[in-house]
Design an enzyme around this catalytic site. Structure first.
Site, PDB file in Angstrom:
ATOM      1  CG  ASN A 153      -0.374  -0.167   2.507  1.00 17.49           C
ATOM      2  OD1 ASN A 153       0.676  -0.799   2.648  1.00 17.49           O
ATOM      3  ND2 ASN A 153      -0.990   0.383   3.532  1.00 17.49           N
ATOM      4  N   GLY A 229       2.348  -5.888   7.617  1.00 22.19           N
ATOM      5  CA  GLY A 229       1.412  -6.750   6.905  1.00 22.19           C
ATOM      6  C   GLY A 229       0.301  -7.217   7.830  1.00 22.19           C
ATOM      7  CB  SER A 230      -2.083  -9.978   7.458  1.00 23.36           C
ATOM      8  OG  SER A 230      -1.306 -11.165   7.495  1.00 23.36           O
ATOM      9  CD  GLU A 249       4.719  -0.517  13.091  1.00 29.05           C
ATOM     10  OE1 GLU A 249       3.514  -0.298  13.349  1.00 29.05           O
ATOM     11  OE2 GLU A 249       5.648  -0.159  13.834  1.00 29.05           O
ATOM     12  CB  CYS A 283      -1.844   0.540   8.431  1.00 28.36           C
ATOM     13  SG  CYS A 283      -0.844  -0.557   7.404  1.00 28.36           S
TER      14      CYS A 283
END
Length: 474
Positions: A153, A229-230, A249, A283
């Site tokens: 992103n 990421g996830s 993060e 995010c």
């Protein structure tokens, strides 16, 4: 014909045995052939980084700073080229992509400045009985090889938040960019080489997470992992990383609270930006809005009216406010979450449909707390607006989440602002702003399933260095 790329290892461009096509999120057309690294390629990158750590360790701070400053200078000269790369591979509207490149340049400038400020402190050992006659001080030393795994992103600036501090601290990096956005990382490799980054200090390896990411997690030569990421992947990395330093993060479903006494004409444009910039694939995108009951109808009416003015289109178009999400699969998922919310009684005030591959900016009201669009991270152009009786109720709703990255509160009541700052269980509280606010030198990170550790260049350097104590007896 789509361009064929190569991995960047030890200062050399290395072709892979296998390639995979890269498609434009907006048009669906093939734009590049991307190398799919095998285990031997990843190991070669780690070996090159390990060899470069000796060079980086000995390099004086002013030289590291000069190299990072040159990266920023070259990126500034190639700003438009960089923005077009982001717009093409990430589907980010070109206006927004330019903003990301400007922030990326600033991040490397911050890294250049902080490279000259990596220091320790002196300690008064005579504060303890038996500590007399000793001089004590600390120094911060680089960890060595840093494995950096980045998302799609913000393919340049989130890379900068890992590479910049790592190099500033004297580490070497193996970078695995997101599979959808490797072109930005290859661009950085070109720039870094031109700026004089030593061979092996930055390596870019593309391919599957199962191959590249897994080896970075397992290889003992990698001393630190920094991942965005996830939550599922981040938690797996943390569980398998052993004694490696890990910065994570992860996800969020960020919320903003609207008190009764605010100027909605100022607040609403900011909230719309927070909800729909880059189709909500941020995010700290505004996903939940809680409005005091007496302002709710007015807020929704004005918010929907302004949302309908946003224009979709080709990510390379100057007129586009939003474009396609990163992939059709993600678009389908977001639509299914909207449908699930409707089944649970939510009302679609606008959007909810896909037009020309683009999910239209979607506003929902009356969403129950257990709907996916409320309790999970939608990562799409979807925002819910619900009425609350009080700011205190809203704080409890914000905290009733597995995530805790950032949250916002609009109010002119100082007491409520300070109460929210105390009670919101998040990594960052934004008073009179949206949770999407971030500048690149502030500490940034979350609690709960939003992660661990902090980014923001100075704070990332602390994560990527080791403290050593020196005591000298006189």
């Amino acid at each position: 014909m789509a361009m064929k790329k190569a991995c960047f290892i030890g200062g050399q461009w290395v072709e892979a045995a296998a390639y995979a096509p890269l498609y434009s999120p907006y048009s669906g057309e093939e734009i590049a052939q991307i190398p799919q690294a095998d285990p031997e390629t990843v190991k070669a990158a780690i070996a090159a980084a390990e060899e470069a750590t000796a060079v980086m360790w000995k390099m004086p701070a002013y030289q590291r700073a000069a190299i990072l400053e040159k990266i920023a200078h070259i990126m500034d000269e190639r700003l438009e080229e960089a923005a077009r790369i982001i717009a093409l591979e990430a589907g980010k509207p070109i206006k927004t992509a330019r903003g990301e490149v400007i922030r990326t340049i600033q991040t490397y400038k911050f890294a250049a400045e902080e490279a000259k400020r990596v220091h320790g402190e002196t300690l008064p050992l005579d504060a303890a009985i038996g500590g007399e006659g000793r001089l004590a001080y600390t120094v911060r030393e680089p960890l060595g090889v840093v494995g950096a795994i980045t998302p799609f992103n913000f393919p340049m600036n989130l890379v900068a938040h890992k590479v910049g501090p790592a190099l500033a601290a004297g580490n070497a990096v193996v970078l695995k960019p997101a599979s959808q956005t490797p072109l930005s990382a290859f661009f950085l490799a070109e720039v870094a080489e031109q700026a004089g980054v030593p061979a092996g200090a930055l390596n870019v390896v593309t391919g599957s997470g199962a191959t590249v990411g897994d080896l970075l997690v397992k290889d003992p030569r990698v001393k630190a992992l920094t991942f965005t990421g996830s939550p599922a992947v981040g938690i797996d990395i943390r569980n398998r990383a052993g004694l490696k330093r890990v910065t994570l993060e992860l996800g969020s479903n960020s919320a903003v609270i609207i008190d009764r006494d605010v100027n909605l004409d100022e607040v609403i444009p900011r909230c719309i930006f927070g909800a729909f910039a880059y189709s909500g694939q941020v995010c700290i995108s505004v996903q939940r809005i809680y409005v005091i009951k007496e302002r709710f109808e007015e807020f929704v009416s004005k918010f929907v009216a302004e949302t309908k003015k946003l224009r979709g289109g080709d990510s390379l178009s100057e007129d586009a406010d939003y474009s396609a999400m990163i992939s059709p699969r993600e678009t389908e998922r977001a639509v299914s979450w909207i449908e699930e919310a409707k089944l649970h009684g939510a009302r679609v005030e606008c959007g909810g449909e896909v037009v020309d591959r683009m999910l239209q900016p979607t506003v929902l009201t009356g969403v129950p707390a257990d709907a996916k669009v409320s309790c999970q991270e939608v990562f799409g152009p979807v925002v819910l607006i619900n009425a609350v009786e009080s700011v205190q109720e809203a704080i409890e709703l914000v905290n009733d989440s597995r995530y805790g990255l950032q949250a916002g509160l609009y109010t002119s009541n100082l007491g409520l602002a300070l109460q929210a700052a105390d009670e919101l269980h998040v990594g960052g509280v934004m008073i009179n702003d949206i949770p999407t606010f971030r500048v690149d030198h502030m500490p940034y990170g979350g609690v709960k399933e939003s992660g661990m550790g902090r980014e923001g260049v100075k704070y990332a350097i602390e994560e990527l260095t080791e403290m050593k104590l020196v005591v000298i007896k006189k």
